[in-house]
Every structure is written in C-alpha cells, then in structure tokens.
Design a protein around this motif. Structure first.
Motif, PDB file in Angstrom:
ATOM      1  N   LEU A 197       0.812  -1.208   0.000  1.00  0.00           N
ATOM      2  CA  LEU A 197       0.000   0.000   0.000  1.00  0.00           C
ATOM      3  C   LEU A 197       0.849   1.264   0.000  1.00  0.00           C
ATOM      4  N   CYS A 198       1.930   1.253   0.784  1.00  0.00           N
ATOM      5  CA  CYS A 198       2.687   2.484   1.041  1.00  0.00           C
ATOM      6  C   CYS A 198       4.107   2.486   0.485  1.00  0.00           C
ATOM      7  N   HIS A 199       4.603   1.337   0.028  1.00  0.00           N
ATOM      8  CA  HIS A 199       5.906   1.229  -0.632  1.00  0.00           C
ATOM      9  C   HIS A 199       7.043   1.844   0.191  1.00  0.00           C
ATOM     10  N   PRO A 200       7.236   1.377   1.425  1.00  0.00           N
ATOM     11  CA  PRO A 200       8.234   1.997   2.303  1.00  0.00           C
ATOM     12  C   PRO A 200       9.681   1.762   1.897  1.00  0.00           C
ATOM     13  N   CYS A 201       9.928   0.885   0.938  1.00  0.00           N
ATOM     14  CA  CYS A 201      11.299   0.706   0.453  1.00  0.00           C
ATOM     15  C   CYS A 201      11.583   1.570  -0.774  1.00  0.00           C
ATOM     16  N   LEU A 202      10.572   2.284  -1.261  1.00  0.00           N
ATOM     17  CA  LEU A 202      10.739   3.190  -2.385  1.00  0.00           C
ATOM     18  C   LEU A 202      10.500   4.641  -1.987  1.00  0.00           C
ATOM     19  N   ILE A 203       9.632   4.848  -1.022  1.00  0.00           N
ATOM     20  CA  ILE A 203       9.340   6.176  -0.495  1.00  0.00           C
ATOM     21  C   ILE A 203       9.917   6.251   0.918  1.00  0.00           C
ATOM     22  N   HIS A 204      10.739   7.240   1.162  1.00  0.00           N
ATOM     23  CA  HIS A 204      11.386   7.354   2.467  1.00  0.00           C
ATOM     24  C   HIS A 204      10.429   8.025   3.455  1.00  0.00           C
ATOM     25  N   TYR A 205       9.939   7.268   4.428  1.00  0.00           N
ATOM     26  CA  TYR A 205       9.042   7.829   5.445  1.00  0.00           C
ATOM     27  C   TYR A 205       9.864   8.383   6.603  1.00  0.00           C
ATOM     28  N   ASP A 206       9.536   9.619   6.990  1.00  0.00           N
ATOM     29  CA  ASP A 206      10.281  10.287   8.050  1.00  0.00           C
ATOM     30  C   ASP A 206       9.861   9.812   9.429  1.00  0.00           C
ATOM     31  N   VAL A 207       8.600   9.423   9.567  1.00  0.00           N
ATOM     32  CA  VAL A 207       8.092   8.910  10.845  1.00  0.00           C
ATOM     33  C   VAL A 207       7.260   7.666  10.579  1.00  0.00           C
ATOM     34  N   VAL A 208       7.579   6.593  11.289  1.00  0.00           N
ATOM     35  CA  VAL A 208       6.790   5.365  11.243  1.00  0.00           C
ATOM     36  C   VAL A 208       6.083   5.236  12.590  1.00  0.00           C
ATOM     37  N   GLY A 209       4.804   5.589  12.611  1.00  0.00           N
ATOM     38  CA  GLY A 209       4.028   5.439  13.831  1.00  0.00           C
ATOM     39  C   GLY A 209       3.486   4.030  13.945  1.00  0.00           C
ATOM     40  N   LYS A 210       3.147   3.649  15.163  1.00  0.00           N
ATOM     41  CA  LYS A 210       2.584   2.318  15.393  1.00  0.00           C
ATOM     42  C   LYS A 210       1.258   2.423  16.135  1.00  0.00           C
ATOM     43  N   TYR A 211       0.373   1.510  15.807  1.00  0.00           N
ATOM     44  CA  TYR A 211      -0.932   1.444  16.467  1.00  0.00           C
ATOM     45  C   TYR A 211      -0.766   1.220  17.958  1.00  0.00           C
ATOM     46  N   GLU A 212       0.271   0.485  18.309  1.00  0.00           N
ATOM     47  CA  GLU A 212       0.525   0.163  19.713  1.00  0.00           C
ATOM     48  C   GLU A 212       0.961   1.391  20.518  1.00  0.00           C
ATOM     49  N   THR A 213       1.455   2.421  19.858  1.00  0.00           N
ATOM     50  CA  THR A 213       1.842   3.671  20.520  1.00  0.00           C
ATOM     51  C   THR A 213       1.171   4.842  19.801  1.00  0.00           C
ATOM     52  N   LEU A 214      -0.076   4.655  19.450  1.00  0.00           N
ATOM     53  CA  LEU A 214      -0.806   5.585  18.595  1.00  0.00           C
ATOM     54  C   LEU A 214      -0.872   6.991  19.180  1.00  0.00           C
ATOM     55  N   ALA A 215      -1.217   7.118  20.446  1.00  0.00           N
ATOM     56  CA  ALA A 215      -1.427   8.445  21.038  1.00  0.00           C
ATOM     57  C   ALA A 215      -0.145   9.262  21.041  1.00  0.00           C
ATOM     58  N   GLN A 216       0.953   8.678  21.524  1.00  0.00           N
ATOM     59  CA  GLN A 216       2.193   9.444  21.622  1.00  0.00           C
ATOM     60  C   GLN A 216       2.788   9.744  20.249  1.00  0.00           C
ATOM     61  N   ASP A 217       2.675   8.805  19.307  1.00  0.00           N
ATOM     62  CA  ASP A 217       3.216   9.040  17.970  1.00  0.00           C
ATOM     63  C   ASP A 217       2.406  10.103  17.235  1.00  0.00           C
ATOM     64  N   SER A 218       1.095  10.096  17.441  1.00  0.00           N
ATOM     65  CA  SER A 218       0.242  11.108  16.798  1.00  0.00           C
ATOM     66  C   SER A 218       0.531  12.496  17.365  1.00  0.00           C
ATOM     67  N   ARG A 219       0.713  12.594  18.675  1.00  0.00           N
ATOM     68  CA  ARG A 219       1.073  13.887  19.276  1.00  0.00           C
ATOM     69  C   ARG A 219       2.382  14.404  18.691  1.00  0.00           C
ATOM     70  N   TYR A 220       3.324  13.509  18.511  1.00  0.00           N
ATOM     71  CA  TYR A 220       4.631  13.874  17.990  1.00  0.00           C
ATOM     72  C   TYR A 220       4.512  14.487  16.597  1.00  0.00           C
ATOM     73  N   ILE A 221       3.723  13.861  15.726  1.00  0.00           N
ATOM     74  CA  ILE A 221       3.562  14.354  14.357  1.00  0.00           C
ATOM     75  C   ILE A 221       2.845  15.700  14.348  1.00  0.00           C
ATOM     76  N   LEU A 222       1.785  15.829  15.138  1.00  0.00           N
ATOM     77  CA  LEU A 222       1.061  17.092  15.183  1.00  0.00           C
ATOM     78  C   LEU A 222       1.933  18.205  15.751  1.00  0.00           C
ATOM     79  N   LYS A 223       2.813  17.875  16.683  1.00  0.00           N
ATOM     80  CA  LYS A 223       3.738  18.871  17.230  1.00  0.00           C
ATOM     81  C   LYS A 223       4.753  19.296  16.177  1.00  0.00           C
ATOM     82  N   LEU A 224       5.281  18.346  15.425  1.00  0.00           N
ATOM     83  CA  LEU A 224       6.191  18.679  14.326  1.00  0.00           C
ATOM     84  C   LEU A 224       5.526  19.621  13.331  1.00  0.00           C
ATOM     85  N   ALA A 225       4.242  19.385  13.076  1.00  0.00           N
ATOM     86  CA  ALA A 225       3.494  20.184  12.101  1.00  0.00           C
ATOM     87  C   ALA A 225       3.055  21.527  12.653  1.00  0.00           C
ATOM     88  N   GLY A 226       3.286  21.762  13.955  1.00  0.00           N
ATOM     89  CA  GLY A 226       2.818  22.987  14.573  1.00  0.00           C
ATOM     90  C   GLY A 226       1.311  23.054  14.659  1.00  0.00           C
TER      91      GLY A 226
END
Length: 340
Positions: A253-282
């Motif tokens: 679906l996402c081709h992670p070996c062809l597209i370089h993803y800067d953040v790989v969030g996980k469902y198991e740490t969904l809340a903290q990873d989502s906060r991190y991305i929203l903080k990066l985005a301001g």
C-alpha cells in the motif's frame, strides 16, 4: 516515445499521458541532520515545515519517544536494503493512499485498520479551512468519501516530486495478524457490511466451502475465518485482482522501500506518535488526535483464538504472505503460530 534518463537522485517523467515515477532514496546520501528530532525540546518556528523542524532539531538530546522512532526508521532502511533486490517503477495508482496536507506540508499514507479513519478526520480538520473543528464530529463514512482529502496521485509529476522532497512523510502500522483479524471481524462478521458480503463473501464461500447452501451463496454473510485464510493464500486470488486495501500488505500500500518515510508510527503507541507528528506540524493547537476505544479493539489474545482452527500448514502459508510486514516494521512471529 521519450526515454527517461535515470540519475543519482529520483526522476519523474511523462510518456504521453501516462505518468511514471521513479524513486531512488539512497539512505547513505541523507545527512546526519535528517534524523528524528527532539520531542520536548523543539519548538515549531513560523515558516518552517515539519520536515525542516525535524531536520534542524535532530542534534538535541533525544527523549525515549524520539529514540524509538529513529530506531524504527533505521531498522526499516536496513531491512529494505537487505530484502529489496530491485527497485520498481511507481505509477499514479501506487500513490493514491498518500494523503496531502499542503497547508502543513504533510504526506500521510493511510493503512486501513490502523486508525486511518481518525487520521483522515484529523486531516479534514487541518485542511478544511474551518469547516471542521472536532474530528469525532465528522461521521466515519464522510472521512472516507473520495474528494474530501487530496491524494498525491492527483498532482502533476513536478508537484509530486516537490512534495516527496519537502513534505514530512509518515504512516502508521500495526501487528500484521491483529490487523488482519480486525479486518475480518469488521468486514465479515458485521451485519451492516452487506457490500463486502456480496463482493467477497459469496466468492469465498463458492470457492472454499464444500457443499455450500443456496442462501450462503446468495448472501455471503457467514464466512468463517478459516475460509478467509484459504481465500488469502489461494494463488488464484491475487491472479484475479489485487487484495482489498483492508487486508493488503502495508508494504504494497505504502511502498516503504521506495518512499522514504520520516516517521513510522505504530498502532501500539498511537497516542504518543500522533502527538509527535502534530507537534512537528505545529498543529497541536488546532486539533487533538481522538482517543481510541479499547472495548472493541482486536488484541493479540483475540487474534490467537482466531488461529486456533487454522492448521500449521496454512498458518505458515499465511505468515509467508505477510512476512515482509513483520520484518519491515519489527514485529515478532506470534507465539501462537505453529510454523515448524
């Protein structure tokens, strides 16, 4: 016919009206300033993109969250180098799961059954110019309506290349078999999913059930998990058409070996990873990522019960089918599997 010349970096070209995108992310060419940035220590300055924020703050002391995210990305890159022999060409269809937020310079690859409804709701708030204020006030079905959010595949070649270079790219992943069981439970055991019953249930029953009843062939609403597994590992299934996105592998679906993803969030740490991305985005002042309900969530213990009736032979075939997702995103082989 125009022949594209491939250089050291990625190149995009159009042949007639057909779009061809060649991505070549060479990890060693990325400077040290492209590592995961600070969690509590950074602030988003006006005019800086999330990717610039991530790059410019990477030298600051890392928190546990940052170190975890950096480790995920490094492992993903190493696994891609080890297991990816050829780099294939990506076309528009490969980019349709990448959602674009031009205002905050974000690219999100959505994966069904990994909180994608809530992430789409959040992005509708961020890109909606005030039309939406609260993610959970947006009906789930509206979050999935085509046209409410823009896909990267809708842009021109030059626009795609620019966004891949300069936007923060992220995705969320989940333990593959928990995601698979979650998809089965949602699409085949819920009475309201008649479209899936008709589209896939009838086919699965016709092909993988001995002496099916006429009603089952007509409605397709009582597919067992065992029959679903048979359908997935049947070579005829993928010869006919690609997997439905709800059980398609993340790497497809996402081709992670062809597209370089800067953040790989996980469902198991969904809340903290989502906060991190929203903080990066301001964007942490604009929207909060919704808390998820744990009452209906598919857990590892629940997934184990679904595999009780799956023979070791089919367990192994299914694991091999999803093996790359286990490897790329560092998920252990489930203890309940009998692969030997």
């Amino acid at each position: 016919m125009i022949k594209p010349k491939v250089g050291r970096m990625f190149l995009a070209t159009c042949v007639g009206s057909f779009f061809i995108l060649i991505l070549y992310f060479q990890n060693m060419s990325r400077s040290a300033s492209e590592q995961i940035s600070g969690w509590n220590s950074f602030s988003v300055k006006s005019g800086r993109s999330p990717l610039q924020t991530l790059q410019e703050n990477d030298q600051l002391e890392q928190s546990a969250v940052q170190a975890t995210l950096q480790g995920r990305r490094q492992l993903l890159e190493e696994t891609c180098r080890t297991h990816t022999r050829k780099r294939r060409v990506l076309g528009p269809e490969d980019l349709r799961h990448l959602i674009v937020d031009d205002k905050h310079k974000l690219l999100y690859c959505y994966v069904p059954k990994v909180a994608c409804t809530n992430w789409k709701r959040v992005l509708m708030v961020l890109t909606g110019n005030g039309r939406y204020r609260e993610p959970l006030a947006i009906p789930a079905n509206e979050a999935h309506v085509a046209g409410n959010l823009r896909s990267l595949s809708e842009y021109t070649t030059a626009e795609i290349n620019k966004r891949l270079r300069t936007y923060l790219k992220f995705l969320f992943v989940r333990e593959p078999f928990e995601r698979l069981v979650s998809a089965y439970r949602n699409k085949f055991t819920r009475s309201y999913n008649t479209a899936f019953h008709k589209r896939y249930g009838t086919k699965i029953i016709r092909r993988h059930r001995a002496d099916p009843q006429a009603e089952a062939l007509k409605k397709g609403n009582d597919v067992s998990f065992e029959e679903f597994v048979y359908y997935l590992v049947d070579p005829q299934t993928q010869r006919e058409e690609p997997f439905n996105e709800h059980w398609e592998r993340v790497h497809s679906l996402c081709h992670p070996c062809l597209i370089h993803y800067d953040v790989v969030g996980k469902y198991e740490t969904l809340a903290q990873d989502s906060r991190y991305i929203l903080k990066l985005a301001g964007a942490e002042g604009e929207v909060k990522f919704p808390a998820t309900s744990k009452s209906t969530r598919t857990t590892g213990h629940m997934a184990a019960k679904f595999f009780d009736n799956i023979s070791p032979f089919y367990q192994k075939k299914l694991f091999n089918l999803y093996r790359m997702d286990f490897l790329l995103f560092n998920y252990s082989v489930p203890a309940y599997l009998k692969l030997k």
